[in-house]
Design an enzyme around this catalytic site. Structure first.
Site, PDB file in Angstrom:
ATOM      1  N   THR B  22       0.847  -1.184   0.000  1.00  0.00           N
ATOM      2  CA  THR B  22       0.000   0.000   0.000  1.00  0.00           C
ATOM      3  C   THR B  22       0.891   1.246   0.000  1.00  0.00           C
ATOM      4  O   THR B  22       1.909   1.303   0.691  1.00  0.00           O
ATOM      5  CB  THR B  22      -1.040   0.006   1.139  1.00  0.00           C
ATOM      6  OG1 THR B  22      -2.072   0.937   0.826  1.00  0.00           O
ATOM      7  CG2 THR B  22      -0.431   0.375   2.479  1.00  0.00           C
ATOM      8  N   CYS B  28      -3.960   8.989   6.142  1.00  0.00           N
ATOM      9  CA  CYS B  28      -4.676   7.726   6.217  1.00  0.00           C
ATOM     10  C   CYS B  28      -3.936   6.788   7.162  1.00  0.00           C
ATOM     11  O   CYS B  28      -2.776   6.994   7.450  1.00  0.00           O
ATOM     12  CB  CYS B  28      -4.744   7.040   4.843  1.00  0.00           C
ATOM     13  SG  CYS B  28      -5.519   8.019   3.565  1.00  0.00           S
ATOM     14  N   HIS B  45      -6.205   0.074   4.288  1.00  0.00           N
ATOM     15  CA  HIS B  45      -5.753   1.467   4.122  1.00  0.00           C
ATOM     16  C   HIS B  45      -7.015   2.316   4.198  1.00  0.00           C
ATOM     17  O   HIS B  45      -7.775   2.392   3.250  1.00  0.00           O
ATOM     18  CB  HIS B  45      -5.075   1.593   2.753  1.00  0.00           C
ATOM     19  CG  HIS B  45      -4.555   2.962   2.414  1.00  0.00           C
ATOM     20  ND1 HIS B  45      -3.407   3.151   1.678  1.00  0.00           N
ATOM     21  CD2 HIS B  45      -4.995   4.220   2.684  1.00  0.00           C
ATOM     22  CE1 HIS B  45      -3.171   4.441   1.502  1.00  0.00           C
ATOM     23  NE2 HIS B  45      -4.130   5.113   2.100  1.00  0.00           N
TER      24      HIS B  45
END
Lengths: 142, 162, 285
Positions: B22, B28, B45
């Protein structure tokens, strides 16, 4: 997910006033927890999730400054924001609480606006428990 | 074989060839979990803390929010034989803009919801790298559980979490 | 002197096509009418073809396939069409990888387009009058990075130390180490390409929203906000990460609450796939 607040003050009537003020501000608090001194507060923190702490400074057994120092040392609670609400207006105590990790400092006597503004700036403008189910939510368990 | 987890996304795999990646976790939060016994890994995520912001969107994509994404991440790994007590947990991201403080601090809010959910569910992270003003990228190798973290401005490094 | 070398690189950027320049002139000039754009682009087949592909992409959600410029204008309006023309005209300079900033191919362009689209949607909600200007400024605001990239790479250690140890923003560190930052450079490019003084000012100050545009309060705040949203979601996050300063005053001036911020992030994400498609089409993939 309910939003829980811990109020730490050796005066039960002061705790009631703070509770009422928060309620009137429109924050949808799930549970109010109360403690009479720092030691009791730490005990409560170990057993229940708390999103925000409001604490006095002058208390027996463990005062507010000692309490916040202990809180911040513990990884489990260190990120929980703390607002000091106290008659102790001395510059020294204000500096010390901020240095120890308090996020905000409100002097007594306070206006409801003071608490509302402080909470807004720490936790956002709306705290809503949409599902209304204050008990542990099935979909939130894993 | 690369399995990419986008923004607002979640992937779980027990394929020994797989590397779950990711990218650019700004504010985030990236949650990576791995069960070394059954060799199952998963990465979530998520962008925002609470689904109460928009239940409609959460219904369409529960991985956008921490409170809906985190339980699903864990539960998905259970389907592959992972168990909570064996799962190692890594938390990354939650960065903030400089001088952000408390207001509008989505990174902080994202981290807080995670702590709350972990608390309620008796989960402790084995490794956390949260906050700051950096972007983070994570690669998780399913065969070994090896995790590589790249922080913007720095070289990749292996994370000791297993 | 290094600074001269850097500034001279402005000339090495791909010149914007003749059509693109003309459209930029129309957009920059508050006296001209956007309708003039149609007359300019209809002679540029390549640009028209690209424009139509973009207008037909999922982002705009049109139910009818648009086959001419006038149709595009009829369905999307001049403002959106102007924006799409600028995307088609400016992409060439912004799609390459920028190693100094740790940006892979397409990432800077994705950042440009994403922030421009967010600007558009925020500006539309407030009925602002100069949307094509804002859109174009947002697309171009980081062109300075293209020029600075190799210099950043060479001086990276010095720059990142200032960010990590001295708490400077990446922009401030660029300035201290290289003598110039990407916003200043971007403004110089805009000036060379004959953008309006307002657009030059916006690009110059897109990380410095405390500068108020004379007679116009909201342009820079909106661009700053769109930029902030992108950073938070990890778009455009290169070596500079989120090392830019936060200004609560901007949120207050825009009357923007935290809930608004979260909703903007959620809304933008929803469009994510269609934005990706637009980026691919406009980036020439």
């Amino acid at each position: 997910m309910s939003f829980n607040v811990l109020i730490v003050d050796d005066s039960s009537s002061m705790r009631a006033v703070i509770k009422k003020t928060i309620r009137l501000s429109g924050f949808d608090v799930g549970e109010y927890l109360e403690a009479g001194d720092g030691r009791e507060a730490l005990e409560l923190l170990s057993n229940k999730w708390v999103d925000l702490v409001l604490s006095d400074i002058n208390m027996p057994n463990m005062n507010g400054l000692e309490f916040i120092a202990e809180m911040k040392k513990n990884e489990l609670f260190s990120s929980i924001p703390v607002i000091m609400v106290t008659t102790e207006g001395s510059e020294k105590n204000i500096q010390e609480s901020i240095r120890l990790g308090a996020s905000k400092y409100i002097k007594k006597p306070f206006l409801p606006e003071d608490i509302k503004k402080a909470m807004h700036s720490l936790v956002g403008e709306e705290v809503r428990d949409v599902r209304g189910d204050k008990e542990s939510d099935a979909s939130g368990d894993f | 074989m690369e399995i990419v987890v986008g923004v607002g996304d979640m992937k779980v795999s027990n394929n020994p060839e797989a590397v779950i990646i990711t990218y650019a976790l700004g504010s985030c939060i990236g949650v990576a979990i791995y069960d070394p016994f059954v060799k199952v890994g998963g990465v979530l995520h998520y962008m925002l803390p609470e689904s109460s912001l928009d239940p409609g969107k959460a219904g369409k994509n529960p991985f956008m929010f921490g409170d809906t994404g985190i339980p699903l991440l864990f539960k998905e790994t259970y389907k592959y034989g992972a168990t909570k007590n064996r799962l190692k947990v890594m938390v990354l991201g939650g960065a903030q803009i400089l001088d952000q403080g408390g207001l509008f601090n989505i990174g902080n809010r994202n981290h807080t919801i995670l702590r709350k959910m972990f608390w309620k569910n008796n989960v402790t992270a084995s490794f956390e790298d949260v906050g700051g003003v950096v972007n983070r990228t994570l690669k998780l190798e399913v065969k070994t559980g090896e995790a590589l973290l790249k922080i913007s401005g720095n070289e990749s490094r292996k994370i000791p979490w297993i | 002197m290094d600074l001269d070398i850097i500034i001279r690189k402005i000339d090495s950027l791909s010149p914007v096509s003749v059509t693109g320049s003309k459209v930029m002139e129309i957009i920059s000039n508050p006296e001209s009418s956007l309708g003039e754009i149609v007359d300019v682009i209809k002679y540029d087949q390549g640009l028209t073809a690209n424009l139509l592909r973009l207008c037909n992409s999922a982002y705009f959600g049109l139910r009818v396939k648009v086959e001419s410029i006038s149709q595009a204008v009829a369905y999307l309006g001049l403002t959106k069409v102007a924006g799409v023309v600028m995307m088609a005209s400016l992409s060439k300079n912004l799609t390459a990888a920028q190693k100094g900033y740790d940006l892979n191919e397409g990432e800077l362009w994705k950042y440009a387009v994403s922030s421009a689209l967010i600007v558009q949607s925020l500006a539309e909600k407030r009925n602002l009058g100069n949307i094509p200007c804002l859109f174009t400024s947002a697309l171009l605001k980081d062109i300075g990075k293209v020029i600075l990239s190799t210099h950043i790479r060479d001086a990276f250690q010095q720059i990142i130390i200032k960010v990590q140890k001295e708490g400077l923003t990446f922009l401030e560190a660029e300035k201290e180490v290289l003598g110039i930052d990407h916003a200043e450079l971007g403004a110089m490019v805009a000036e060379k390409w004959r953008f309006s003084p307002e657009m030059v000012f916006i690009i110059r100050n897109h990380h410095d929203p405390m500068k108020i545009l004379i007679g116009d309060d909201l342009s820079i705040p909106i661009i700053y906000l769109a930029d902030t949203v992108c950073m938070m979601v990890g778009i455009g996050g290169g070596a500079d990460g989120l090392a830019y300063r936060y200004y609560q005053e901007v949120m207050d001036r825009l009357d923007f609450t935290e809930l608004d911020l979260q909703k903007t992030i959620a809304d933008f994400w929803e469009k994510n796939k269609s934005v990706e498609e637009m980026i691919n089409i406009s980036g020439g993939h």
